[in-house]
Design a protein around this motif. Structure first.
Motif, short mmCIF file in Angstrom:
data_model
loop_
_atom_site.label_atom_id
_atom_site.label_comp_id
_atom_site.label_asym_id
_atom_site.label_seq_id
_atom_site.Cartn_x
_atom_site.Cartn_y
_atom_site.Cartn_z
N ALA A 149 43.39 43.49 41.93
CA ALA A 149 42.76 44.01 43.14
C ALA A 149 43.63 43.74 44.36
O ALA A 149 43.77 44.58 45.24
CB ALA A 149 41.39 43.38 43.34
N THR A 163 34.26 39.05 47.97
CA THR A 163 33.23 39.99 47.53
C THR A 163 33.33 40.24 46.03
O THR A 163 32.32 40.26 45.32
CB THR A 163 33.38 41.32 48.30
N ARG A 164 34.55 40.41 45.55
CA ARG A 164 34.72 40.66 44.12
C ARG A 164 34.34 39.43 43.31
O ARG A 164 33.74 39.51 42.25
CB ARG A 164 36.15 41.06 43.82
N LEU A 209 31.65 47.93 39.37
CA LEU A 209 32.78 47.12 38.93
C LEU A 209 32.53 45.64 39.23
O LEU A 209 32.85 44.76 38.43
CB LEU A 209 34.05 47.59 39.64
N ARG A 210 31.97 45.38 40.41
CA ARG A 210 31.66 43.99 40.75
C ARG A 210 30.69 43.39 39.73
O ARG A 210 30.82 42.25 39.32
CB ARG A 210 31.04 43.91 42.14
N LEU A 220 41.22 39.98 30.88
CA LEU A 220 41.30 41.40 30.53
C LEU A 220 40.48 41.70 29.27
O LEU A 220 39.78 42.71 29.19
CB LEU A 220 42.76 41.80 30.29
N GLN A 277 38.94 35.05 38.82
CA GLN A 277 39.74 34.90 40.04
C GLN A 277 41.17 35.38 39.83
O GLN A 277 41.77 36.00 40.71
CB GLN A 277 39.73 33.44 40.52
N SER A 329 32.24 50.68 43.27
CA SER A 329 32.67 49.29 43.48
C SER A 329 31.61 48.30 43.03
O SER A 329 31.92 47.27 42.43
CB SER A 329 32.97 49.05 44.96
N MET A 360 30.42 44.26 36.66
CA MET A 360 31.13 43.99 35.42
C MET A 360 32.01 42.74 35.55
O MET A 360 32.14 41.97 34.61
CB MET A 360 31.96 45.21 35.04
N LEU A 361 32.60 42.58 36.71
CA LEU A 361 33.44 41.39 36.92
C LEU A 361 32.64 40.10 36.78
O LEU A 361 33.16 39.08 36.36
CB LEU A 361 34.07 41.43 38.31
N LEU A 394 36.83 41.54 30.20
CA LEU A 394 36.45 42.67 31.05
C LEU A 394 36.36 43.95 30.21
O LEU A 394 35.45 44.76 30.39
CB LEU A 394 37.47 42.84 32.17
N ARG A 395 37.26 44.09 29.28
CA ARG A 395 37.24 45.30 28.43
C ARG A 395 35.96 45.35 27.59
O ARG A 395 35.33 46.39 27.45
CB ARG A 395 38.47 45.31 27.52
#
Lengths: 287, 203
Positions: free
Chosen positions: B163, B54-55, B143-144, B190, B156, B140, B146-147, B193-194
Motif C-alpha cells: 500500500a 486506517t488499513r 479490502l480493509r 500474502l 503491517q 477500500s 479482508m486485511l 490474504l489470498r
C-alpha cells in the motif's frame, strides 16, 4: 522448467527468491499462460492494496493538529512535583531538630532499665513495619507458538506480553500499574493502556486472593534492543500514569541504568520488578 | 549546539519554500519550535500515516485519530529526534506503535464484537460524495475488512510493502525486524490474504 505453484509466486512477490531463481520464474511466465494467470491473480490482489493518492489526504485533521499545537495543548505535561521535594525545598531544617528529638526519646525508651524489666516475656504486636512488597508478585508471559511461556530473562523486541498477578488475601492493595522502563529511560505502558496523549489514566483495579489472577489482554510494544525492567506497582489508591512516569523518570536519572533502578520511589505501594534483556534473535521465523 | 549550526546552514541556502527542504532539515527547524516547518512536514506525510493506520485498524475514524495522535506526539517529542536521514522510518515506526496500542485497547473495550463484523457495519464516511468516490470507498472497505483477517505482524508488513510501497530494508528499519523476518512475514501475509480473498469471493 516445471510450472510454479502459488507459494513460489508469493515468494517472488516477497523478494524471497534468489536472483537466479527469480529470473527463471519470470522467464517461465513468458511461456506458460497458466502460471502467468496465477501471477496476475496475486498481482491484482496486492494492487488492490494501493490507493488513490488523495484517499488519505485530510486537511481538516491536519488543521486540528495545528490548532492544538498553536494553543499549546500538545506540549509535554509538567512534571508533578514530589511531595518530598516540597519538604526538601524549604522545610528540611524542621526535620533536623525533630529527628534529633525522636532519636533521643527512642534511646531513652530502649535503654531505660525499667523498660527492659517490663518487656520480659512480652512481644509487641502490630508495631512492625509491614513490607508491602511481600504481599504481591507479578508473573510475565510471552505469547509463543504453543501458547504462553513464562518469561525468565529474555524476550524478543516484538513479543506480546501477558501478565498474571498475586495479591495475597489480606493485602489492602487494590490497584495495579504495569509498565516497563528501557535503558534510555522510556516508559512503556501495559496496564493501564496509555493510548491518549491528552489523558492520564489511573492504575487498574485488582483483586486479592491466594491464587494468581491473569490480566485479560496481551500487549506488544516495539521495544528497543537492550535491557528493560518491568514493574508491577500495587497501591491502595489509583495512581495516575503521569505521576508514576514522572517519578520513574527521576529515579532513572538517579540510577542512570535500569539494572540499578530496582524500584520506583512511590510511597505506600507494593512493588515487583523484573529485569529482562530484549533481543531480536528470538524471532525464529524461517528466512 | 549542533542543531543551531545546521539550522543556520539551512536558512542561508534560502530555499524557495519550506516544502523544498528535506525531512531532516524540517525537523531541525521543528526542534527550534518552528510551527510552519512542522505544518509543512505534516502535510507531506499525513496521507502516509493516515493510510497505514486506517488499513491496519480497518477503520477510517480510528486511523484519523491515530494520525493526529502521531503528529501531536511528534511535536511533543521533537527534541528527541536525531537527524539521520530516516525520518520516514521513524514516523512509520511511531504509527505502527500507536496502531498496536489502539488495536489492543479496542479489543479490550469491545471484545464481543469481532473486527470483521465491525467493518461490515461501518457506515459510509460521507454519503454526499460523488458516486465514484463512494464506489472506491466501498472497495477500500472490503479490502480493509479482508486485511483484518491477516495477523497484525503480517498485516503491517503487507501494508507497508504494497500500500505504501516501502522497500524491504525500509520496512525492516521501521518495524525493527530483521530483513529475513520481513520477507517471511510478507510471504505468510500474502498466503493468508489470498485465502481470505478466496473465501470472500466464494461466499
Amino acid at each position: 522448467m516445471k510450472c510454479v505453484d502459488s507459494s513460489e509466486v508469493m515468494r517472488l512477490f516477497a523478494g524471497k527468491l534468489s536472483v537466479e531463481r527469480a529470473e527463471l520464474v519470470n522467464t517461465h511466465f513468458d511461456h506458460c499462460d497458466q502460471c502467468a494467470v496465477l501471477r496476475d491473480e496475486i498481482g491484482a490482489m496486492t494492487s488492490r492494496l494501493q490507493h488513490d493518492p488523495d484517499e488519505f489526504k485530510d486537511e481538516a485533521a491536519a488543521l486540528e493538529v495545528m490548532t492544538l499545537i498553536r494553543m499549546g495543548k500538545a506540549e509535554k505535561p509538567e512534571v508533578v512535583p514530589s511531595r518530598f521535594l516540597f519538604w526538601k525545598s524549604w522545610q528540611t531544617w524542621l526535620l533536623v531538630p525533630a529527628t534529633a528529638a525522636a532519636t533521643a526519646v527512642l534511646m531513652m525508651v530502649l535503654w531505660s532499665p525499667t523498660k527492659q524489666d517490663a518487656t520480659d516475656g512480652f512481644q509487641a504486636r502490630g508495631a512492625e513495619t509491614i513490607n508491602l512488597n511481600a504481599w504481591v508478585s507479578l508473573q510475565v508471559f510471552r505469547a509463543g507458538k504453543n501458547g504462553y511461556e513464562p518469561v525468565r530473562d529474555v524476550i524478543a523486541a516484538d513479543d506480546a506480553l501477558a501478565f498474571s498477578y498475586l495479591n495475597r488475601s489480606d493485602s489492602q492493595l487494590r490497584y495495579l500499574a504495569v509498565f516497563a522502563v528501557d535503558n534510555q529511560g522510556e516508559v512503556f505502558w501495559y496496564y493501564p493502556p496509555n493510548v491518549d496523549a491528552g489523558n492520564s489514566p489511573g492504575s487498574v483495579s485488582v483483586q486479592s486472593g491466594a491464587q494468581p489472577i491473569e490480566l485479560p489482554e496481551q500487549v506488544a510494544h516495539h521495544l528497543r534492543i537492550g535491557l528493560l525492567r518491568i514493574f508491577g506497582v500495587f497501591s491502595k489508591d489509583p495512581l495516575s500514569v503521569q505521576f508514576i512516569e514522572a517519578q520513574a523518570g527521576r529515579d532513572f536519572v538517579t540510577s542512570q541504568t535500569v539494572e540499578r533502578m530496582t524500584r520506583v520511589s512511590l510511597p505506600d505501594v507494593g512493588q515487583y520488578s523484573l529485569l529482562l534483556r530484549v533481543e531480536n534473535e528470538m524471532d525464529r521465523e524461517p528466512n | 549546539m549542533t542543531e543551531s549550526v545546521s539550522i543556520h546552514l539551512v536558512e542561508t541556502r534560502a530555499p524557495k519554500t519550506l516544502g523544498d527542504l528535506s525531512d531532516d532539515d524540517l525537523m531541525l527547524l521543528v526542534k527550534a519550535d518552528r510551527r510552519d516547518a512542522f505544518e509543512a512536514l505534516m502535510r507531506r506525510h499525513q496521507p502516509l500515516v493516515f493510510g497505514i493506520a486506517t488499513r491496519f485498524l480497518g477503520d477510517r475514524a480510528l486511523g484519523r485519530d491515530v494520525m493526529q495522535d502521531v503528529f501531536l506526539s511528534l511535536w511533543r517529542e521533537r527534541g528527541r529526534y536525531k537527524a539521520s536521514g530516516r525520518f520516514r522510518s521513524y514516523l512509520v515506526s511511531m504509527t505502527l506503535h500507536r496502531c498496536h496500542m489502539v488495536s489492543r485497547n479496542r479489543k479490550s473495550q469491545d471484545r464481543r464484537v469481532s473486527a470483521l463484523a465491525r467493518a461490515q457495519e461501518e457506515t459510509p464516511h460521507n454519503e454526499r460524495l460523488p458516486i465514484d468516490v463512494v464506489v472506491e470507498q466501498e472497495r477500500s472497505r472490503g479490502l480493509r475488512r479482508m486485511l483484518l483477517g491477516v495477523p497484525e505482524h503480517h498485516r503491517q508488513v503487507l501494508i507497508l510493502r504494497f500500500a505504501e510501497d516501502l522497500g524491504l530494508e525500509e520496512i525492516a528499519e521501521a518495524t525493527s525486524l530483521p530483513l529475513g523476518t520481513v520477507k517471511s512475514h510478507l510471504f505468510r501475509g500474502l498466503k493468508t490474504l489470498r485465502k481470505v480473498v478466496q473465501k470472500e469471493s466464494s461466499s
